[in-house]
Scaffold this active site. Sequence first.
Site: not given
Length: 449
Positions: A13, A17, A308, A243-244
């Site tokens: 989010a 990379r 964040q 992603d998880t």
Amino acid sequence: MAVKYYLGIDIGASSGRHVLGYKENGELVMEEVYRFPNQIQNRGGRDCWDIEALFAHVVEGIRRCAGQQKLPCSLSIDTWGCDFVLLDEQERRVGDCVSYRDSRVDGMPEKAFQILAKEKVYQKTGIQFQKFNTLYQLLALQAMQPEELAAAAHFLMIPDYLHYRLTGRITNEYTNASTTQMVNAAGQVWDEDILAAFGLPRRIFKGFTPVGEVIGGLTEEVKKAAGLEPGQDILVLEGATHDTASAFAGARKKEGLILSSGTWSLLGKIVNTPVVTEMAQKYNFTNEGYPGGRYRLLKNIMGLWMIQEVRRGYENRYSFAQLAEMAGQCKQKPPLVDVNDDRFLHPDSMIEAIRQYCRESGQTVPETAAEIANTVYHSLAFSYKKAVGELESITGETYAAINIVGGGCRNEYLNRLTAQCTGKEIVTGPDEATVAGNILLQIKAQEEN
């Protein structure tokens, strides 16, 4: 002997990379070659992702690999779940790529349950109820912009769309699609009853491409933009594109509790069959897809998004390490907040949202940056304790340790609080579990083929 590289592209989010991986003496070696920002943008009053900028970054990262003479034999992309792109019959994008944090989903779950009972939705899909699940996003689109849904011919999750832009081939992948709350948990296919009940067009949902299957090579346009020489190509492989799912694949201890700690915290374990019991629904656990026909039984927890946003609220004058150090120096017992309260999903000010929660709950209101951070870290650790207890009740098992993976595993203060709060042994790493899992699944697919 030439090194055989594999490229994992991991987009979250706040950033993405490109990481090259290869095996050396049986161990995975990884090298980051490109990093780029990602953030929500306001478009026409909606919180959206700049999906075309993300694709441009994907291509730029490939160009960097080519420029270093480290062209991978394959690549795969993983991202967050729930968000999607629609294409029309001519395979042109329909509308913006709206973020799950947008307010259009407010009130949509309640409307959905008037059509199909909440219990029925859970029995079929096994997915945790969150107002931003794709199902409720599509219902919001259906209500607010029905012309977009009418024009759609293809539904793609974010990695599906980026893979399509690289190869020209449209696919749907199971682990990411499972987050939509529209996939039948037991059958691992789109649930016909769910789609029919909510009037969603069946034509736009395609069959799932297995993890490890070759989607295709790069289009000529992409090859040119990425600076590939004549005859060069990269195979795009279907991965565990959520992603998880990739993070769990990259964990050190796959048979116990895993906590993927990043913008979101996802705590759970890998299981062979979905768990859709009354208790699992009561505790709002989810059964998301995992390679090999297995499942991730887990709880989505707000995660380091809160810290964040706290850092952003203080205009980034403190590093994350400084915030953790400052929090650790606090002597007073901090107030606790429910990190999964909707107010923390996308507030104008995370700092003020935390303070307001404390006022409303009659607790001491944290004032300083250190106190705010300490409240966040203690609240996260408490939420982990609660989730572990719920999971042990659901499975009837007791777990001795938690393997914390992802960037959050570097936060020693939060790790210490988690150990104290849960009473579990904490095993950390890898901190790059998501991209490691992405690459390891590519290597496995290549070796098997």
